[in-house]
Design a protein around this motif. Structure first.
Motif, PDB file in Angstrom:
ATOM      1  N   VAL A  42       0.831  -1.211   0.000  1.00 39.28           N
ATOM      2  CA  VAL A  42       0.000   0.000   0.000  1.00 39.28           C
ATOM      3  C   VAL A  42       0.862   1.256   0.000  1.00 39.28           C
ATOM      4  O   VAL A  42       0.590   2.216  -0.740  1.00 39.28           O
ATOM      5  CB  VAL A  42      -0.952  -0.020   1.211  1.00 39.28           C
ATOM      6  CG1 VAL A  42      -1.625   1.338   1.398  1.00 39.28           C
ATOM      7  CG2 VAL A  42      -2.001  -1.108   1.046  1.00 39.28           C
ATOM      8  N   LEU A  43       1.912   1.270   0.824  1.00 43.91           N
ATOM      9  CA  LEU A  43       2.754   2.475   0.901  1.00 43.91           C
ATOM     10  C   LEU A  43       3.577   2.669  -0.364  1.00 43.91           C
ATOM     11  O   LEU A  43       3.843   3.808  -0.766  1.00 43.91           O
ATOM     12  CB  LEU A  43       3.663   2.394   2.125  1.00 43.91           C
ATOM     13  CG  LEU A  43       2.973   2.507   3.490  1.00 43.91           C
ATOM     14  CD1 LEU A  43       4.010   2.532   4.611  1.00 43.91           C
ATOM     15  CD2 LEU A  43       2.102   3.766   3.574  1.00 43.91           C
ATOM     16  N   ARG A  44       3.988   1.599  -0.988  1.00 40.61           N
ATOM     17  CA  ARG A  44       4.703   1.721  -2.264  1.00 40.61           C
ATOM     18  C   ARG A  44       3.792   2.349  -3.319  1.00 40.61           C
ATOM     19  O   ARG A  44       4.203   3.267  -4.054  1.00 40.61           O
ATOM     20  CB  ARG A  44       5.186   0.354  -2.747  1.00 40.61           C
ATOM     21  CG  ARG A  44       6.442  -0.157  -2.060  1.00 40.61           C
ATOM     22  CD  ARG A  44       6.745  -1.581  -2.484  1.00 40.61           C
ATOM     23  NE  ARG A  44       7.030  -1.654  -3.908  1.00 40.61           N
ATOM     24  CZ  ARG A  44       8.247  -1.519  -4.443  1.00 40.61           C
ATOM     25  NH1 ARG A  44       9.275  -1.304  -3.644  1.00 40.61           N
ATOM     26  NH2 ARG A  44       8.424  -1.605  -5.738  1.00 40.61           N
ATOM     27  N   GLU A  45       2.571   1.855  -3.386  1.00 38.24           N
ATOM     28  CA  GLU A  45       1.621   2.400  -4.357  1.00 38.24           C
ATOM     29  C   GLU A  45       1.335   3.867  -4.064  1.00 38.24           C
ATOM     30  O   GLU A  45       1.262   4.695  -4.976  1.00 38.24           O
ATOM     31  CB  GLU A  45       0.333   1.586  -4.331  1.00 38.24           C
ATOM     32  CG  GLU A  45       0.498   0.159  -4.844  1.00 38.24           C
ATOM     33  CD  GLU A  45      -0.764  -0.666  -4.688  1.00 38.24           C
ATOM     34  OE1 GLU A  45      -1.724  -0.166  -4.050  1.00 38.24           O
ATOM     35  OE2 GLU A  45      -0.800  -1.807  -5.200  1.00 38.24           O
TER      36      GLU A  45
ATOM     37  N   SER B 133       0.353  12.441   0.855  1.00 36.04           N
ATOM     38  CA  SER B 133      -0.915  12.293   1.573  1.00 36.04           C
ATOM     39  C   SER B 133      -1.113  10.864   2.039  1.00 36.04           C
ATOM     40  O   SER B 133      -0.495   9.929   1.521  1.00 36.04           O
ATOM     41  CB  SER B 133      -2.085  12.708   0.667  1.00 36.04           C
ATOM     42  OG  SER B 133      -2.183  11.823  -0.442  1.00 36.04           O
ATOM     43  N   TYR B 134      -1.996  10.705   3.040  1.00 37.31           N
ATOM     44  CA  TYR B 134      -2.319   9.387   3.593  1.00 37.31           C
ATOM     45  C   TYR B 134      -3.840   9.237   3.622  1.00 37.31           C
ATOM     46  O   TYR B 134      -4.487   9.584   4.614  1.00 37.31           O
ATOM     47  CB  TYR B 134      -1.767   9.238   5.016  1.00 37.31           C
ATOM     48  CG  TYR B 134      -0.279   9.442   5.132  1.00 37.31           C
ATOM     49  CD1 TYR B 134       0.602   8.434   4.796  1.00 37.31           C
ATOM     50  CD2 TYR B 134       0.238  10.657   5.585  1.00 37.31           C
ATOM     51  CE1 TYR B 134       1.971   8.603   4.913  1.00 37.31           C
ATOM     52  CE2 TYR B 134       1.600  10.849   5.710  1.00 37.31           C
ATOM     53  CZ  TYR B 134       2.477   9.822   5.375  1.00 37.31           C
ATOM     54  OH  TYR B 134       3.829  10.006   5.484  1.00 37.31           O
ATOM     55  N   PRO B 135      -4.437   8.737   2.546  1.00 36.08           N
ATOM     56  CA  PRO B 135      -5.898   8.574   2.522  1.00 36.08           C
ATOM     57  C   PRO B 135      -6.344   7.536   3.547  1.00 36.08           C
ATOM     58  O   PRO B 135      -5.545   6.796   4.119  1.00 36.08           O
ATOM     59  CB  PRO B 135      -6.184   8.115   1.091  1.00 36.08           C
ATOM     60  CG  PRO B 135      -4.899   7.553   0.597  1.00 36.08           C
ATOM     61  CD  PRO B 135      -3.815   8.318   1.280  1.00 36.08           C
ATOM     62  N   GLU B 136      -7.637   7.463   3.750  1.00 32.38           N
ATOM     63  CA  GLU B 136      -8.199   6.600   4.790  1.00 32.38           C
ATOM     64  C   GLU B 136      -7.810   5.129   4.637  1.00 32.38           C
ATOM     65  O   GLU B 136      -7.509   4.480   5.644  1.00 32.38           O
ATOM     66  CB  GLU B 136      -9.723   6.751   4.809  1.00 32.38           C
ATOM     67  CG  GLU B 136     -10.375   6.062   6.004  1.00 32.38           C
ATOM     68  CD  GLU B 136     -11.855   6.365   6.100  1.00 32.38           C
ATOM     69  OE1 GLU B 136     -12.590   5.513   6.632  1.00 32.38           O
ATOM     70  OE2 GLU B 136     -12.275   7.450   5.642  1.00 32.38           O
ATOM     71  N   PRO B 137      -7.821   4.544   3.432  1.00 31.37           N
ATOM     72  CA  PRO B 137      -7.401   3.135   3.313  1.00 31.37           C
ATOM     73  C   PRO B 137      -5.974   2.899   3.806  1.00 31.37           C
ATOM     74  O   PRO B 137      -5.676   1.859   4.394  1.00 31.37           O
ATOM     75  CB  PRO B 137      -7.535   2.855   1.816  1.00 31.37           C
ATOM     76  CG  PRO B 137      -8.557   3.834   1.341  1.00 31.37           C
ATOM     77  CD  PRO B 137      -8.311   5.073   2.143  1.00 31.37           C
ATOM     78  N   VAL B 138      -5.093   3.859   3.552  1.00 33.87           N
ATOM     79  CA  VAL B 138      -3.705   3.742   4.022  1.00 33.87           C
ATOM     80  C   VAL B 138      -3.670   3.783   5.543  1.00 33.87           C
ATOM     81  O   VAL B 138      -2.976   2.988   6.198  1.00 33.87           O
ATOM     82  CB  VAL B 138      -2.834   4.874   3.430  1.00 33.87           C
ATOM     83  CG1 VAL B 138      -1.439   4.853   4.059  1.00 33.87           C
ATOM     84  CG2 VAL B 138      -2.740   4.732   1.919  1.00 33.87           C
ATOM     85  N   GLN B 139      -4.435   4.684   6.123  1.00 30.64           N
ATOM     86  CA  GLN B 139      -4.482   4.788   7.579  1.00 30.64           C
ATOM     87  C   GLN B 139      -5.004   3.494   8.203  1.00 30.64           C
ATOM     88  O   GLN B 139      -4.477   3.029   9.219  1.00 30.64           O
ATOM     89  CB  GLN B 139      -5.370   5.962   7.994  1.00 30.64           C
ATOM     90  CG  GLN B 139      -4.852   7.319   7.555  1.00 30.64           C
ATOM     91  CD  GLN B 139      -5.753   8.449   8.030  1.00 30.64           C
ATOM     92  OE1 GLN B 139      -6.370   8.356   9.078  1.00 30.64           O
ATOM     93  NE2 GLN B 139      -5.839   9.506   7.231  1.00 30.64           N
TER      94      GLN B 139
END
Length: 274
Positions: free
Chosen positions: A125-128, A136-142
């Protein structure tokens, strides 16, 4: 300077070292295998350090509590503890981990599997995210980070608990009582002129011996209901003092026969003797 960009390159390094290890015959070149293994540990530690910064930036108020760390022996609280947890999880799944009993290994393996799967998801997820919107850190990443943080904390507590005897709440409370005793001892010593603020501010080496000595006298005479109370059994005392229960009784009996002047002279001598 963006953390996600740093994570991308750190993740690339881990992937590269893993590929080199997988392509190497350890039996034919054991020396190179050890070199790569060390590089893997270093690169993973760097990756986890950046991930920790990302979580502090992204989910600072949603981190899983780490209050349980106060239960751990002090020798375990090192900078690379997180990397050791990751290595232990990998060894548990590979069946090469022998530090804990088999019954404990059986209980830890499911947690280790969840943790490593969560880490792989975090890396993906962080690579993408680093390639699309590195700022930015959208909700799915969080959500992925919150899950990983929780699984990591749960595994860390379970693993260490199976490896060593963690402190009980009672022992933690007893240690806090000792801290209070030492603080009150220092305050009293300053008030009576046994110590000076300059000695404390300058980290005078002699204080390492002086303060514990004065604390024993304070704990036995000045604050007899504190952590050095001999009205309790040795089992009820902190493990710092319980082995010396009988000796402390003898010291207390000797102190009780001293006059105020003699006690003052004794305490002053303890502040200068080596």
């Amino acid at each position: 300077p963006r953390l996600l960009s740093q994570f991308f390159f750190a993740d690339e390094r881990v992937t590269q070292v893993v590929a080199e290890i997988n392509g190497l015959d350890a039996e034919l070149d054991p020396q190179q295998y050890l070199v790569l293994l060390n590089q893997l540990h270093l690169s993973q530690a760097h990756l986890l350090a950046i991930l920790e910064q990302i979580m502090e930036e992204c989910i600072p108020t949603q981190r899983h509590s780490r209050d349980y760390l106060v239960k751990f022996p002090e020798e375990l609280l090192v900078d690379n503890l997180g990397n050791h947890m990751l290595f232990a999880a990998e060894c548990l799944l590979a069946g090469t981990f022998l530090e804990v009993e088999e019954a404990d290994r059986a209980q830890l393996r499911p947690q280790a599997r969840k943790l490593l799967c969560s880490l792989e998801l975090v890396r993906t997820v962080l690579r993408e995210q680093s390639l699309s919107q590195p700022g930015s850190y959208p909700e799915p990443v969080q959500a992925v980070l919150i899950q990983f943080d929780q699984l990591f904390a749960e595994f860390e507590l379970s693993y260490v608990s199976s490896l060593v005897a963690v402190k009980s709440p009672e022992e933690i409370y007893r240690q806090q009582e000792i801290i209070v005793l030492f603080c009150e001892t220092v305050e009293r010593a300053l008030r009576l002129g046994y110590l000076t603020q300059e000695m404390i501010d300058g980290y005078e080496p002699l204080l390492m011996f002086t303060i514990p000595r004065l604390a024993i006298i304070s704990g036995l005479l000045i604050y007899p209901e504190g952590p050095l109370s001999l009205e309790q059994s040795p089992e009820q005392m902190s493990r710092v003092f319980s082995p010396f229960y009988n000796l402390l009784k003898k010291i207390r009996d000797l102190l009780r026969v001293l006059s105020v002047e003699e006690l003052c002279l004794l305490e002053r001598s303890l502040c200068t003797a080596e």
